[in-house]
Write a protein that holds these residues in place. Structure first.
Motif, PDB file in Angstrom:
ATOM      1  N   THR A  62      35.333 153.122 -14.520  1.00 28.51           N
ATOM      2  CA  THR A  62      34.154 152.632 -15.221  1.00 28.51           C
ATOM      3  C   THR A  62      33.768 153.626 -16.300  1.00 28.51           C
ATOM      4  O   THR A  62      33.860 154.844 -16.120  1.00 28.51           O
ATOM      5  CB  THR A  62      32.976 152.409 -14.261  1.00 28.51           C
ATOM      6  N   ILE A  71      34.218 148.144 -17.235  1.00 24.79           N
ATOM      7  CA  ILE A  71      35.272 148.386 -16.248  1.00 24.79           C
ATOM      8  C   ILE A  71      36.616 148.304 -16.970  1.00 24.79           C
ATOM      9  O   ILE A  71      36.992 147.239 -17.476  1.00 24.79           O
ATOM     10  CB  ILE A  71      35.248 147.339 -15.116  1.00 24.79           C
ATOM     11  N   CYS A  73      40.367 148.067 -16.377  1.00 17.00           N
ATOM     12  CA  CYS A  73      41.128 147.667 -15.192  1.00 17.00           C
ATOM     13  C   CYS A  73      42.514 147.172 -15.576  1.00 17.00           C
ATOM     14  O   CYS A  73      42.671 146.428 -16.552  1.00 17.00           O
ATOM     15  CB  CYS A  73      40.375 146.570 -14.439  1.00 17.00           C
ATOM     16  N   ASN A  85      30.579 145.282 -17.269  1.00 14.27           N
ATOM     17  CA  ASN A  85      30.188 145.485 -15.873  1.00 14.27           C
ATOM     18  C   ASN A  85      28.846 144.800 -15.584  1.00 14.27           C
ATOM     19  O   ASN A  85      27.883 145.433 -15.151  1.00 14.27           O
ATOM     20  CB  ASN A  85      30.123 146.987 -15.592  1.00 14.27           C
ATOM     21  N   CYS A  95      30.353 146.699 -10.542  1.00  7.64           N
ATOM     22  CA  CYS A  95      31.151 147.780  -9.953  1.00  7.64           C
ATOM     23  C   CYS A  95      30.333 149.057  -9.973  1.00  7.64           C
ATOM     24  O   CYS A  95      29.852 149.481 -11.028  1.00  7.64           O
ATOM     25  CB  CYS A  95      32.445 147.953 -10.737  1.00  7.64           C
ATOM     26  N   ALA A 102      41.363 148.039  -6.705  1.00 11.19           N
ATOM     27  CA  ALA A 102      40.757 146.861  -6.079  1.00 11.19           C
ATOM     28  C   ALA A 102      41.558 145.618  -6.435  1.00 11.19           C
ATOM     29  O   ALA A 102      42.170 145.538  -7.494  1.00 11.19           O
ATOM     30  CB  ALA A 102      39.313 146.706  -6.544  1.00 11.19           C
ATOM     31  N   PHE A 105      36.464 142.316  -7.575  1.00 11.27           N
ATOM     32  CA  PHE A 105      35.168 142.979  -7.690  1.00 11.27           C
ATOM     33  C   PHE A 105      34.108 142.022  -7.142  1.00 11.27           C
ATOM     34  O   PHE A 105      33.988 140.883  -7.591  1.00 11.27           O
ATOM     35  CB  PHE A 105      34.858 143.333  -9.146  1.00 11.27           C
ATOM     36  N   THR A 113      32.480 136.862  -6.749  1.00 13.73           N
ATOM     37  CA  THR A 113      33.702 137.660  -6.682  1.00 13.73           C
ATOM     38  C   THR A 113      34.596 137.376  -7.891  1.00 13.73           C
ATOM     39  O   THR A 113      34.864 136.211  -8.214  1.00 13.73           O
ATOM     40  CB  THR A 113      34.471 137.349  -5.384  1.00 13.73           C
ATOM     41  N   THR A 116      40.762 140.922 -10.919  1.00 13.94           N
ATOM     42  CA  THR A 116      40.942 142.064 -11.811  1.00 13.94           C
ATOM     43  C   THR A 116      41.205 141.640 -13.252  1.00 13.94           C
ATOM     44  O   THR A 116      41.225 142.478 -14.147  1.00 13.94           O
ATOM     45  CB  THR A 116      42.095 142.951 -11.306  1.00 13.94           C
TER      46      THR A 116
END
Length: 401
Positions: A62, A71, A73, A85, A95, A102, A105, A113, A116
């Motif tokens: 982050t 984020i 990723c 985020n 996050c 992960a 998230f 939810t 990624t």
């Protein structure tokens, strides 16, 4: 996205004395800071770190800039994204970890939810007609250049022609695309972000404030004293077959539509080969280097991303505006990707110089802010050795208007 400058800002720009430091409100007025974030920071390309921090699918870090959080990723598809985020339900910070791995998230508030890749995977108890596809995490622009991750919040980001030109002649010969992070440290500074950048852009302060740095870096001396030793540095680089550029592409984005970038070479003192306590090597050689050339390369991108490279290690300096009088300096040390801590390099020795230098910078920048806050502050003239700071301020004034 850009708001119009206030009448006060217009008057301040008109009253600015050429060749002088900025007036007090530029360093402590909250409205000006807000305008800067909209016009000077968010539209530009900002270095967010190094590619080596995201080696596997699901890896994330982050990154925070002012009030925004991103984020970074690597998705399960291998692609790296910059995800805002912010949960698409009611806006919660999603996050809360600085880094990790992960497969998804999960919002800590209502358990929405996300994958990624930013797609919304689950929104519990929402009605059947709810469109999950329309509620994925928002993304901002991301580019990886020679291992460095850059992000931009702009809807249409600035061009990267200048940046790619500079990186091809700096980060590339130093092998930064094949580097890894050896260490990172954050220094909170109780001062405006421009004071931190101005301090980095000049070395007029180096002799009185950075005796450790000045011992082996001729950049701490007046430029007229360095002509001969810098010429020898260039000759050594040529003899090693290492092509490193010196370019000034600190152009006005309003005129050219391109992000600013520049590069400068400077020699170390006789016998010194790297940025260390004694001037000796600290890690295995990187990139195109088969031997030390006795120099260091500084390069900059945009308003707050700065870099320096030695033949055996590199540094990323990220200046992170937080509030009008709070800034973070993040320093990231790079080494060759196969270098082993405790075997090929000693971490304390690797980080010593720029740790003590950053601690000293924190102190003098905070003292600078304290003085500027005085009712008796009056901007003084830049010295000849503060050419980089003056250039930055001139660029700032033309850009902020």
């Amino acid at each position: 996205m850009h708001s119009q400058p206030s009448e006060m800002l217009t008057q301040l720009i008109a009253a600015q004395k050429p060749g002088h430091a900025l007036q007090q409100p530029f360093y402590n007025d909250g409205a000006i800071f807000k305008h800067e974030m909209q016009r000077m920071i968010m539209p530009h390309w900002l270095c967010a770190g190094h590619l080596s921090s995201l080696p596997r699918p699901g890896d994330f870090v982050t990154v925070e800039i002012a009030s925004e959080s991103v984020i970074l990723c690597r998705g399960q598809d291998g692609e790296i994204r910059a995800l805002l985020n912010v949960c698409r339900h009611r806006g919660s910070r999603l996050c809360t970890e600085p880094a990790g791995n992960a497969r998804s998230f999960v919002c800590p508030y209502h358990a929405w939810t996300y994958g990624t890749d930013g797609a919304l995977r689950s929104a519990r108890l929402m009605p059947a007609e709810f469109d999950r596809d329309a509620h994925g995490l928002k993304q901002i622009h991301l580019r990886v250049i020679e291992g460095l991750i850059f992000i931009s919040f702009a809807e249409t980001p600035l061009g990267l022609v200048h940046v790619e030109e500079v990186m091809a002649g700096t980060a590339k010969p130093y092998g930064w695309a094949a580097a890894k992070i050896a260490h990172r440290a954050t220094f909170p500074v109780k001062a405006n972000w421009k004071l931190a950048v101005e301090n980095y852009m000049e070395c007029y302060h180096c002799s009185p404030a950075h005796q450790e740095y000045s011992r082996h870096h001729v950049f701490a001396r007046p430029p007229a004293q360095n002509t001969e030793i810098d010429a020898k540095l260039r000759q050594r680089s040529v003899s090693l077959g290492v092509a490193i550029c010196e370019l000034d592409r600190y152009a006005l984005h309003a005129e050219h539509g391109q992000e600013t970038a520049d590069a400068l070479r400077s020699a170390l003192t006789e016998g010194a080969v790297s940025g260390s306590e004694d001037g000796g090597p600290v890690a295995p050689l990187m990139g195109d280097f088969t031997d030390y050339d006795g120099g260091v390369t500084f390069f900059d991108v945009g308003p707050v991303s700065n870099f320096l490279a030695y033949p055996d290690h590199g540094l990323i300096y990220r200046f992170i505006p937080k509030t009008v009088d709070r800034t973070e300096m993040e320093v990231i040390w790079l080494v060759r990707d196969d270098a082993r801590e405790g075997i090929d390099y000693d971490l304390a020795r690797l980080t010593w110089l720029w740790n003590v230098t950053s601690i000293a910078d924190k102190r003098i920048i905070e003292l600078n802010q304290q003085g500027i806050n005085s009712a008796f502050y009056e901007p003084g003239p830049y010295a000849p050795m503060e050419g980089g700071a003056r250039r930055f301020v001139d660029w700032y004034l033309r850009s902020i208007g």
